[in-house]
Scaffold this active site. Structure first.
Site, PDB file in Angstrom:
ATOM      1  CG  PHE A   1      -1.801   1.286   1.188  1.00 30.32           C
ATOM      2  CD1 PHE A   1      -2.912   1.365   0.350  1.00 30.32           C
ATOM      3  CD2 PHE A   1      -1.472   2.404   1.954  1.00 30.32           C
ATOM      4  CE1 PHE A   1      -3.681   2.529   0.289  1.00 30.32           C
ATOM      5  CE2 PHE A   1      -2.248   3.564   1.902  1.00 30.32           C
ATOM      6  CZ  PHE A   1      -3.347   3.624   1.071  1.00 30.32           C
TER       7      PHE A   1
ATOM      8  CG  ASP B   1       5.576   3.857   1.878  1.00 30.82           C
ATOM      9  OD1 ASP B   1       5.599   4.478   2.964  1.00 30.82           O
ATOM     10  OD2 ASP B   1       4.540   3.729   1.188  1.00 30.82           O
TER      11      ASP B   1
ATOM     12  CE  LYS C   1      -0.642   6.432   7.685  1.00 33.88           C
ATOM     13  NZ  LYS C   1      -0.368   5.625   6.511  1.00 33.88           N
TER      14      LYS C   1
HETATM   15  C1  PLP Z   1      -0.667   5.833   5.079  1.00 34.23           C
HETATM   16  C2  PLP Z   1       0.285   5.317   4.109  1.00 34.23           C
HETATM   17  C3  PLP Z   1       0.465   5.919   2.846  1.00 34.23           C
HETATM   18  C4  PLP Z   1      -0.398   7.059   2.356  1.00 34.23           C
HETATM   19  O1  PLP Z   1      -0.279   8.208   3.119  1.00 34.23           O
HETATM   20  P1  PLP Z   1      -1.399   9.357   2.955  1.00 34.23           P
HETATM   21  O2  PLP Z   1      -0.889  10.451   3.864  1.00 34.23           O
HETATM   22  O3  PLP Z   1      -2.708   8.789   3.389  1.00 34.23           O
HETATM   23  O4  PLP Z   1      -1.405   9.780   1.536  1.00 34.23           O
HETATM   24  C5  PLP Z   1       1.438   5.409   2.016  1.00 34.23           C
HETATM   25  N1  PLP Z   1       2.208   4.370   2.389  1.00 34.23           N
HETATM   26  C6  PLP Z   1       2.074   3.772   3.591  1.00 34.23           C
HETATM   27  C7  PLP Z   1       2.969   2.640   3.956  1.00 34.23           C
HETATM   28  C8  PLP Z   1       1.103   4.219   4.487  1.00 34.23           C
HETATM   29  O5  PLP Z   1       0.950   3.591   5.656  1.00 34.23           O
END
Ligand code: PLP
Length: 389
Positions: free
Chosen positions: A129, A217, A246
């Site tokens: 994701f 990521d 985050k």
């Molecule tokens: C939450 C998340 C995203 C997306 O972040 P947003 O601020 O909602 O766009 C991308 N990668 C990972 C691993 C995430 O947990």
């Protein structure tokens, strides 16, 4: 109040909060909850941290926004701090995780372009994701994210997470067109799945050998969540590119893409930008969050309480017929159930005053603030044990 005027993108619980402090939230009726979601790995230093409240208030009274037409002192300071902590060299600031990943994807494109690769490919993982923009949806896996949005940008190759042999196979077929590998060190949305031991090191070697960018990521795993500043530090490697969001803003929107100098220099004036990205408020908040984590010893606390929570859950749920696996690192913990339970998160809140997240229907995901203490670990263990009984 009804939600009739909102687009129905979220299956929200009938629960609304008016106030938070530390690890606790209070709803409209004044009832207290222990927050083991933290806004999905966002409020890492806890709600309404007094130092953050005063930094935000003071900055709001000084300056919120000037745009990147001018240099921004707090942006430079935050970039320097993040570079120092990560071993990477330069940062670009966004407003969200998906945008930070878009920044990384653009760097991968430029990396291929510079090498004269006409149709560059990026390797991504099954069950990944990475966000909800067109590019990050294409990099993500699973019908729940992608259904109805075809055609998506098509320059991604998907391999099984943790499978080096699968990577070798696509290298033989597509190696000359591949420019980068993008992955989460611990897959979050798909149920707290850590990379198998040795996998990140093997990927690092593979990318170095082939001149590909290793792009991590760390949007969910970064900023202390796993007991280190960044999850890659447990593996003793350094990626070429890393994305954050985050926890960096503790609720104030900010994202960041960091890169080694040679990669960062692929961007030149005009090749990327953002109106809000890197504004004084968000960057001062980022700096303050990092200071709080350091001064309160929250990396050590996340590691220690995470181990305690994992151990206690394993003891209490060892013989539970519905529990298939308990896994995670630091304060990012998943409890995989044999089958979906209805309304698990709602029942945890209503019956036990505990906020949990359930992902993929049957994996309880715990992401409490990094300030969690031993007493609260026991509260979580007791509530989950009773919830599953
Ligand atoms: C939450 C998340 C995203 C997306 O972040 P947003 O601020 O909602 O766009 C991308 N990668 C990972 C691993 C995430 O947990």
């Amino acid at each position: 109040m009804t939600a009739a005027c909102l687009m129905s993108t979220y299956q929200s619980l009938a629960l609304s909060f008016t106030r938070g402090l530390g690890t606790r939230l209070w709803d409209q009726q004044g009832r207290e909850y222990l927050d083991a979601v933290a806004g999905v790995a966002v409020t890492n230093v806890g709600h309404s941290h007094p130092r953050l409240v005063s930094a935000i208030s003071e900055q709001a009274g000084l300056l919120l926004h000037t745009s990147n037409l001018y240099s921004i002192d707090w942006q430079q300071r935050l970039a320097q701090r993040l570079a120092h902590l990560s071993g990477l060299d330069r940062a670009f600031f966004n407003n969200s995780g998906a945008e930070a990943n878009e920044t990384a994807l653009k760097l991968a494109r430029l990396h291929g372009w510079k090498k004269g690769i006409e149709e560059p490919l990026i390797v991504v993982m099954e069950n990944a994701f990475h966000g909800r923009t067109l590019g990050t949806m294409a990099a993500s896996d699973g019908p729940s994210v992608r259904l109805g949005f075809q055609r998506l940008p098509g320059d991604f190759l998907k391999v099984r997470f943790g499978d080096i042999a699968a990577l070798e196979t696509i290298t033989n077929t597509f190696g000359a067109r591949i420019t980068a590998v993008l992955l989460e060190p611990i897959q979050g949305e798909s149920g707290v799945l850590p990379a198998p031991p040795g996998y990140l090191q093997a990927l690092r070697d593979h990318c170095t050998r082939h001149g590909w960018l290793l792009m991590l990521d760390e949007i969910q795993t970064g900023i202390g969540r796993t007991g280190a500043w960044f999850a890659f530090q447990h593996a003793g490697i350094v990626p070429d590119v890393m994305t954050l969001a985050k926890g960096l803003g503790n609720g104030v929107p900010i994202g960041a893409c960091l890169a080694r100098s040679a990669v960062a220099e692929l961007f030149t004036p005009g090749s990327h930008g953002s109106t809000f990205g890197g504004n004084p408020l968000a960057c001062r908040v980022g700096c303050t969050v990092l200071e709080i984590i350091e001064e309160q010893g929250l990396l050590q606390n996340a590691a220690q309480q995470g181990e305690r929570l994992l151990a206690r859950l394993r003891v209490e749920l060892a013989d539970h017929p519905q529990v298939l696996a308990i896994r995670g690192q630091g304060l990012m913990i998943g409890i995989e159930l044999a089958s979906p339970y209805r309304d698990l998160a709602e029942r945890a809140a209503r019956e036990h005053g505990l906020l949990i997240n359930v992902t993929r229907g049957k994996i309880i995901r715990l992401l409490p603030p990094l300030t969690l203490d031993a007493k609260e670990v026991e509260m979580i263990v007791r509530a989950i044990t009773r919830l599953l009984d």
